[in-house]
Scaffold this motif. Structure first.
Motif, PDB file in Angstrom:
ATOM      1  N   LYS A 101       0.841  -1.182   0.109  1.00 36.62           N
ATOM      2  CA  LYS A 101       0.086   0.085   0.127  1.00 36.62           C
ATOM      3  C   LYS A 101       0.925   1.231   0.068  1.00 36.62           C
ATOM      4  CE  LYS A 101      -4.155  -1.976   1.837  1.00 36.62           C
ATOM      5  NZ  LYS A 101      -5.407  -1.870   2.982  1.00 36.62           N
ATOM      6  N   ASN A 102       2.167   1.313   0.383  1.00 36.68           N
ATOM      7  CA  ASN A 102       3.158   2.419   0.402  1.00 36.68           C
ATOM      8  C   ASN A 102       3.999   2.431  -0.730  1.00 36.68           C
ATOM      9  OD1 ASN A 102       4.657   0.243   0.835  1.00 36.68           O
ATOM     10  ND2 ASN A 102       5.744   1.031   2.929  1.00 36.68           N
ATOM     11  N   ALA A 103       3.581   1.603  -1.701  1.00 34.99           N
ATOM     12  CA  ALA A 103       4.368   1.853  -3.235  1.00 34.99           C
ATOM     13  C   ALA A 103       4.033   3.007  -3.714  1.00 34.99           C
ATOM     14  CB  ALA A 103       3.827   0.283  -3.983  1.00 34.99           C
ATOM     15  N   VAL A 104       5.232   3.357  -4.598  1.00 39.17           N
ATOM     16  CA  VAL A 104       5.156   4.623  -5.112  1.00 39.17           C
ATOM     17  C   VAL A 104       5.545   4.168  -6.761  1.00 39.17           C
ATOM     18  CG1 VAL A 104       6.590   6.977  -5.728  1.00 39.17           C
ATOM     19  CG2 VAL A 104       6.235   5.813  -3.181  1.00 39.17           C
ATOM     20  N   PHE A 105       4.694   4.799  -7.506  1.00 37.85           N
ATOM     21  CA  PHE A 105       4.982   4.486  -9.004  1.00 37.85           C
ATOM     22  C   PHE A 105       5.533   5.502  -9.737  1.00 37.85           C
ATOM     23  CE2 PHE A 105       2.261   0.907  -8.009  1.00 37.85           C
ATOM     24  CZ  PHE A 105       2.451   0.244  -9.242  1.00 37.85           C
ATOM     25  N   ALA A 106       6.313   5.241 -10.615  1.00 44.66           N
ATOM     26  CA  ALA A 106       7.059   6.186 -11.759  1.00 44.66           C
ATOM     27  C   ALA A 106       6.272   5.946 -13.121  1.00 44.66           C
ATOM     28  CB  ALA A 106       8.305   6.171 -11.904  1.00 44.66           C
ATOM     29  N   HIS A 107       6.081   7.097 -13.572  1.00 46.84           N
ATOM     30  CA  HIS A 107       5.517   7.037 -15.092  1.00 46.84           C
ATOM     31  C   HIS A 107       5.290   8.431 -15.450  1.00 46.84           C
ATOM     32  CE1 HIS A 107       1.886   8.480 -12.908  1.00 46.84           C
ATOM     33  NE2 HIS A 107       1.902   7.487 -12.060  1.00 46.84           N
ATOM     34  N   TRP A 108       5.039   8.456 -16.668  1.00 55.58           N
ATOM     35  CA  TRP A 108       4.575   9.878 -17.418  1.00 55.58           C
ATOM     36  C   TRP A 108       3.332  10.425 -16.656  1.00 55.58           C
ATOM     37  CZ3 TRP A 108       7.118  13.410 -18.772  1.00 55.58           C
ATOM     38  CH2 TRP A 108       6.641  14.613 -19.632  1.00 55.58           C
ATOM     39  N   TRP A 109       3.366  11.572 -16.674  1.00 54.40           N
ATOM     40  CA  TRP A 109       2.382  12.348 -15.781  1.00 54.40           C
ATOM     41  C   TRP A 109       0.725  12.118 -16.100  1.00 54.40           C
ATOM     42  CZ3 TRP A 109      -1.279  16.139 -17.251  1.00 54.40           C
ATOM     43  CH2 TRP A 109      -0.967  16.718 -18.498  1.00 54.40           C
ATOM     44  N   ASP A 110       0.788  11.796 -17.285  1.00 46.43           N
ATOM     45  CA  ASP A 110      -0.897  11.744 -17.718  1.00 46.43           C
ATOM     46  C   ASP A 110      -1.613  10.741 -16.788  1.00 46.43           C
ATOM     47  OD1 ASP A 110       0.033  13.164 -19.795  1.00 46.43           O
ATOM     48  OD2 ASP A 110      -0.483  12.137 -21.206  1.00 46.43           O
ATOM     49  N   TYR A 111      -0.913   9.675 -16.269  1.00 48.73           N
ATOM     50  CA  TYR A 111      -1.489   8.535 -15.749  1.00 48.73           C
ATOM     51  C   TYR A 111      -1.460   8.521 -14.083  1.00 48.73           C
ATOM     52  CZ  TYR A 111       0.233   7.087 -20.092  1.00 48.73           C
ATOM     53  OH  TYR A 111       0.416   6.905 -21.564  1.00 48.73           O
ATOM     54  N   GLY A 112      -1.335   9.887 -13.655  1.00 49.06           N
ATOM     55  CA  GLY A 112      -1.025   9.933 -12.211  1.00 49.06           C
ATOM     56  C   GLY A 112      -2.572   9.884 -11.608  1.00 49.06           C
ATOM     57  N   TYR A 113      -3.581  10.385 -11.971  1.00 45.91           N
ATOM     58  CA  TYR A 113      -4.797  10.057 -11.016  1.00 45.91           C
ATOM     59  C   TYR A 113      -5.196   8.734 -11.303  1.00 45.91           C
ATOM     60  CZ  TYR A 113      -4.969  15.257 -10.842  1.00 45.91           C
ATOM     61  OH  TYR A 113      -4.661  16.702 -10.482  1.00 45.91           O
ATOM     62  N   TRP A 114      -4.858   8.039 -12.358  1.00 44.48           N
ATOM     63  CA  TRP A 114      -5.442   6.914 -12.644  1.00 44.48           C
ATOM     64  C   TRP A 114      -4.733   5.768 -11.645  1.00 44.48           C
ATOM     65  CZ3 TRP A 114      -5.943   5.582 -18.575  1.00 44.48           C
ATOM     66  CH2 TRP A 114      -6.733   6.544 -19.231  1.00 44.48           C
ATOM     67  N   LEU A 115      -3.554   5.880 -11.433  1.00 43.51           N
ATOM     68  CA  LEU A 115      -2.766   5.325 -10.259  1.00 43.51           C
ATOM     69  C   LEU A 115      -3.317   5.286  -9.206  1.00 43.51           C
ATOM     70  CD1 LEU A 115      -0.197   3.271 -10.496  1.00 43.51           C
ATOM     71  CD2 LEU A 115      -0.732   4.553 -12.674  1.00 43.51           C
ATOM     72  N   GLN A 116      -3.393   6.687  -8.645  1.00 44.59           N
ATOM     73  CA  GLN A 116      -3.824   7.270  -7.384  1.00 44.59           C
ATOM     74  C   GLN A 116      -5.376   6.678  -6.984  1.00 44.59           C
ATOM     75  OE1 GLN A 116      -3.526  11.418  -7.310  1.00 44.59           O
ATOM     76  NE2 GLN A 116      -1.258  11.366  -7.976  1.00 44.59           N
ATOM     77  N   SER A 117      -6.180   6.715  -8.054  1.00 44.48           N
ATOM     78  CA  SER A 117      -7.778   6.661  -7.908  1.00 44.48           C
ATOM     79  C   SER A 117      -7.915   4.954  -7.919  1.00 44.48           C
ATOM     80  CB  SER A 117      -8.670   7.390  -8.744  1.00 44.48           C
ATOM     81  OG  SER A 117      -8.353   7.251 -10.149  1.00 44.48           O
ATOM     82  N   ILE A 118      -7.623   4.523  -9.022  1.00 44.86           N
ATOM     83  CA  ILE A 118      -8.039   3.220  -9.479  1.00 44.86           C
ATOM     84  C   ILE A 118      -7.179   2.323  -8.790  1.00 44.86           C
ATOM     85  CG2 ILE A 118      -8.693   1.629 -11.058  1.00 44.86           C
ATOM     86  CD1 ILE A 118      -8.929   3.922 -13.114  1.00 44.86           C
ATOM     87  N   GLY A 119      -5.737   2.514  -8.873  1.00 47.15           N
ATOM     88  CA  GLY A 119      -4.625   1.598  -8.145  1.00 47.15           C
ATOM     89  C   GLY A 119      -4.498   1.927  -7.090  1.00 47.15           C
ATOM     90  N   GLU A 120      -4.750   3.013  -6.245  1.00 48.52           N
ATOM     91  CA  GLU A 120      -4.888   3.325  -4.928  1.00 48.52           C
ATOM     92  C   GLU A 120      -3.416   3.315  -4.400  1.00 48.52           C
ATOM     93  OE1 GLU A 120      -7.495   0.465  -2.670  1.00 48.52           O
ATOM     94  OE2 GLU A 120      -9.175   1.326  -3.981  1.00 48.52           O
ATOM     95  N   ARG A 121      -2.488   3.845  -5.381  1.00 47.35           N
ATOM     96  CA  ARG A 121      -1.150   3.888  -4.960  1.00 47.35           C
ATOM     97  C   ARG A 121      -0.434   5.378  -4.930  1.00 47.35           C
ATOM     98  NH1 ARG A 121      -2.870   0.155  -2.879  1.00 47.35           N
ATOM     99  NH2 ARG A 121      -1.953  -2.041  -2.784  1.00 47.35           N
ATOM    100  N   ALA A 122       0.354   5.788  -4.255  1.00 45.57           N
ATOM    101  CA  ALA A 122       1.242   6.964  -4.780  1.00 45.57           C
ATOM    102  C   ALA A 122       1.932   6.977  -5.935  1.00 45.57           C
ATOM    103  CB  ALA A 122       2.048   7.406  -3.545  1.00 45.57           C
TER     104      ALA A 122
END
Length: 415
Positions: free
Chosen positions: A108-129
């Motif tokens: 649950k404390n995982a942190v994802f790196a990616h291009w900025w377009d997908y930030g909200y998707w990771l945060q809301s659907i993936g529930e990760r920072a």
């Protein structure tokens, strides 16, 4: 205060007419106008002493109030209908499956790196920072991630940036191929050292030439080159200037069931120049070939679906390719995402095929992870990051402001 508000409202209206996404900003200001008008008119109704003026003021107030309720009810019905009948598209299904895996298989404390377009998707659907967010809050970090993680060729520098931001995973999506122009521009220095793009080329079977011993396949497309090229042939130096010369086709010969070194057909001032390309990767078989010579560039060859009719699927397993210039062929994105290059520090943990590719595989069609059909269909890939011993945080990667204005601001006419 009224003047200040109406200036902001006016700018919001102008902005909304200039770019569709800026309607969201107008949406934050326009309700204030309607509410303010309704309240003020209603107040005047109770203050007005003239019966005639009071009558018309009350009528206007009543119309405004009824309009507000009518508008609210209309939007409620629209939203209700949408929520009951809307189904996500195939691209969203692919992301939903990938994010389901993220929720179930990462801390649950995982942190994802990616291009900025997908930030909200990771945060809301993936529930990760995430390091970068969908609101593009810290643009300098966009520059750093684009420069060191996606377009750079220095793995240690990429790891240093990721370690500084506590990243545990890296995610790359197929649309990042088309977005290479964006993040290579944003990640470039003041001289645009990273600026490039990854164009598609498709086999034109009408131009295929077959002889007793060889088959020459011609891939057509067309793209300007991203930097000056100097090539020596028969003792003569050939100079091809950036953005003026172009690569118009690529020839891939097959002899005795073995592909030969690919040839790039470059065009400048009406002249054609055939230059061998050093690298080729066949996605279907997973074979990477370094010919050891030729232009420091390569191709990524993948299947193309020619037609789907009556349950029959016509596939050319070598029908499409991506041209990879010197600036892109050694980038982290190409090495990890396209070439599947093994790394001690990036461990692949998920390859979520597109809905289309997954459907074909379920029907028994033999495919890799990429196919060309109405555009490039590719996977979402996720890597778990394992850092080398002794790696240290770099405080420069935590800065939030660009070191100089030349990097932050694009030159006139550039992306």
């Amino acid at each position: 205060s009224y003047m200040l508000y109406f200036i902001i409202l006016t700018l919001g209206i102008i902005g909304a007419r200039g770019a569709i996404r800026l309607i969201m900003i107008l949406g934050a200001f326009s309700p204030i106008t309607v509410s303010f008008l309704t309240i003020k008119v209603s107040e005047n109704y109770f203050k007005e002493k003239s019966d005639i003026v009071r009558f018309f003021t009350g009528l206007i107030a009543l119309i405004l109030i009824i309009s507000l309720f009518f508008t609210g009810y209309t939007y409620f019905k629209m939203d209700k209908f949408t929520s009951e009948n809307f189904a996500p598209g195939v691209y969203q299904w692919q992301w939903q499956k990938a994010m389901s895996w993220v929720r179930d298989n990462t801390e649950k404390n995982a942190v994802f790196a990616h291009w900025w377009d997908y930030g909200y998707w990771l945060q809301s659907i993936g529930e990760r920072a995430t390091i970068l967010d969908g609101g593009n809050a810290i643009t300098y970090w966009d520059h750093l991630l684009g420069r060191h993680v996606l377009t750079g060729d220095d793995e240690q520098k990429a790891l240093e940036f990721l370690y500084t931001h506590n990243a545990t995973h890296l995610l790359i999506d197929s649309t990042d191929i088309g977005k290479y122009t964006a993040f290579s521009s944003i990640g470039a220095d003041e001289n645009y050292d990273r600026f490039s793009w990854i164009p598609n080329f498709l086999m034109d079977e009408s131009q295929t030439i077959e002889t007793n011993n060889e088959t020459a396949n011609v891939f057509v497309g067309g793209s300007a080159i991203d930097e000056d090229l100097i090539w020596t042939e028969n003792g003569k130096e050939i100079f091809l200037p950036a953005k003026k010369a172009a690569i118009g086709a690529i020839v891939l010969r097959e002899s005795n069931k073995k592909f030969q070194q690919p040839i790039g057909v470059f065009v400048y001032q009406g002249q054609q120049y055939q230059i061998p390309l050093r690298y080729v990767y066949f996605e279907y078989s997973g074979e990477f070939v370094d010919f050891g010579s030729g232009l420091e560039a390569g191709i990524f060859v993948f299947p193309k679906i020619n037609a789907i009719s009556g349950g029959e699927i016509n596939i050319n397993y070598f029908g499409g390719l991506l041209y990879l210039s010197k600036r892109t062929v050694n980038s982290q994105l190409v090495k990890l995402y396209l070439f599947n290059r093994e790394s001690k520090y990036f461990k692949p943990v998920l390859t979520q095929d597109s809905f289309f590719v997954e459907s074909l595989k379920q029907q028994g069609v033999k495919l890799g992870n990429f196919v060309y059909y109405q555009g490039l269909q590719g996977p979402i890939k996720i890597w778990e990051i394992n850092y080398p011993q002794g790696i240290k945080s770099n405080p420069e990667f935590l800065e939030t402001e660009f070191p100089n204005e030349e990097i932050r601001v694009a030159k006139p006419g550039e992306y």
